[in-house]
Enzyme design. Structure first.
Site, PDB file in Angstrom:
ATOM      1  CB  CYS A   1      -0.908   0.046   1.039  1.00  0.00           C
ATOM      2  SG  CYS A   1      -2.385   1.002   0.896  1.00  0.00           S
TER       3      CYS A   1
ATOM      4  NE  ARG B   1      -9.164   5.086   3.527  1.00  0.00           N
ATOM      5  CZ  ARG B   1      -8.042   5.855   3.278  1.00  0.00           C
ATOM      6  NH1 ARG B   1      -8.119   7.050   2.788  1.00  0.00           N
ATOM      7  NH2 ARG B   1      -6.867   5.049   3.373  1.00  0.00           N
TER       8      ARG B   1
ATOM      9  CG  HIS C   1      -2.973  -3.329   4.379  1.00  0.00           C
ATOM     10  ND1 HIS C   1      -1.671  -2.940   4.916  1.00  0.00           N
ATOM     11  CD2 HIS C   1      -3.619  -2.330   3.712  1.00  0.00           C
ATOM     12  CE1 HIS C   1      -1.544  -1.403   4.528  1.00  0.00           C
ATOM     13  NE2 HIS C   1      -2.661  -1.278   3.623  1.00  0.00           N
TER      14      HIS C   1
END
Ligand code: GLN
Length: 247
Positions: free
Chosen positions: A93, A127, A192
């Site tokens: 990320c 997001r 993640h």
């Protein structure tokens, strides 16, 4: 055998369990009686990367990425050299974004990357968050990576290859179904979760290429991954049941 892991900016880049990737790599070596040294590389450290076997960069908030970007300017030359020499690098990320050319948060706020990957990132207005499944042919036929993503940056690849194809989730930008990027032994991804305990075959692949670079062709003995495989299978079953995909 000994593996030296370089853990970059542990104080700044460590979101959503990213440190778990370091733990997974360490444990999978120890279970095989391979020595491990974890070298933390922090802001201001002078590092030539010459005796690092596997380098890791986690994700981070925009403000921390800014600090990292400034520091990377001093490490850039040595890092690029090491990557060209075949260093294994996993970046998640925020760390992945900084391997590209830039991350543009707004017209006035652009964070410079080091340009190892021919990619750039621009902030989107929503997001990109949630569970993610990626078809990952580089791990073999019918292989998937599973994880969790949370980013507003949208990454676009120019002349470089994605890590895989998005099946569930957003990936690089929510538009082109591409996830992550591969260049030489560099793997950038938005996953993640943490990524490696959830995808032990990817962890072993990284260990194998890192150790083989140092010792010549290395074969890792298989580990007992029943729980890891069951967890991944449950994740895939839950999200792929409507997609009629075999795995
Ligand atoms: N700050 C970056 C973004 O939101 C990266 C976030 C992260 O590493 N999870 O796009």
């Amino acid at each position: 055998m000994k593996l030296v892991i370089g853990y970059m900016y542990p104080e700044l880049l460590n979101l959503y369990g990213d440190r778990g990737n370091i733990i997974a790599l360490k444990k999978r070596c120890e279970w095989r009686k391979i020595d491990v040294e974890i070298r933390e590389i922090k802001v201001g450290a002078d590092e030539n990367f010459k005796d690092i076997d596997l380098l890791f960069l986690g994700g981070g908030a925009d403000k921390d990425q800014k600090v990292v970007s400034e520091d990377l300017k001093n490490k850039k030359k040595n890092l690029i050299q090491a990557v060209e020499d075949g260093l294994t690098l996993l970046a998640i990320c925020g760390g992945y974004q900084l391997l590209g050319e830039y991350y543009e948060i707004s017209k006035e706020n652009k964070i410079e990357g080091i340009g190892i990957l021919d990619a750039y990132t621009v902030a989107g207005n929503k997001r990109l968050i949630g569970n993610i499944i990626v078809k990952a042919n580089f791990l073999g036929k019918n292989s998937f990576l599973v994880g969790f993503e949370n980013h507003s940056g949208k990454t676009f690849l120019r002349n470089c290859n994605p890590l895989g194809t998005v099946i569930i989730g957003h990936g690089n930008n929510g538009e082109d179904k591409k996830e992550g990027c591969v260049y030489k032994n560099v793997y950038g991804t938005y996953l993640h979760g943490p990524l490696l305990p959830k995808n032990p075959e990817f962890a072993d692949m990284l260990l194998k290429i890192s150790l083989s670079r140092k010792y010549g062709r290395v074969n890792l003995e298989p580990l007992e991954d029943t729980f890891e495989n069951k967890a991944k299978e449950a994740f895939l079953k839950r999200f792929l049941k409507d997609k009629k995909l075999r795995f």
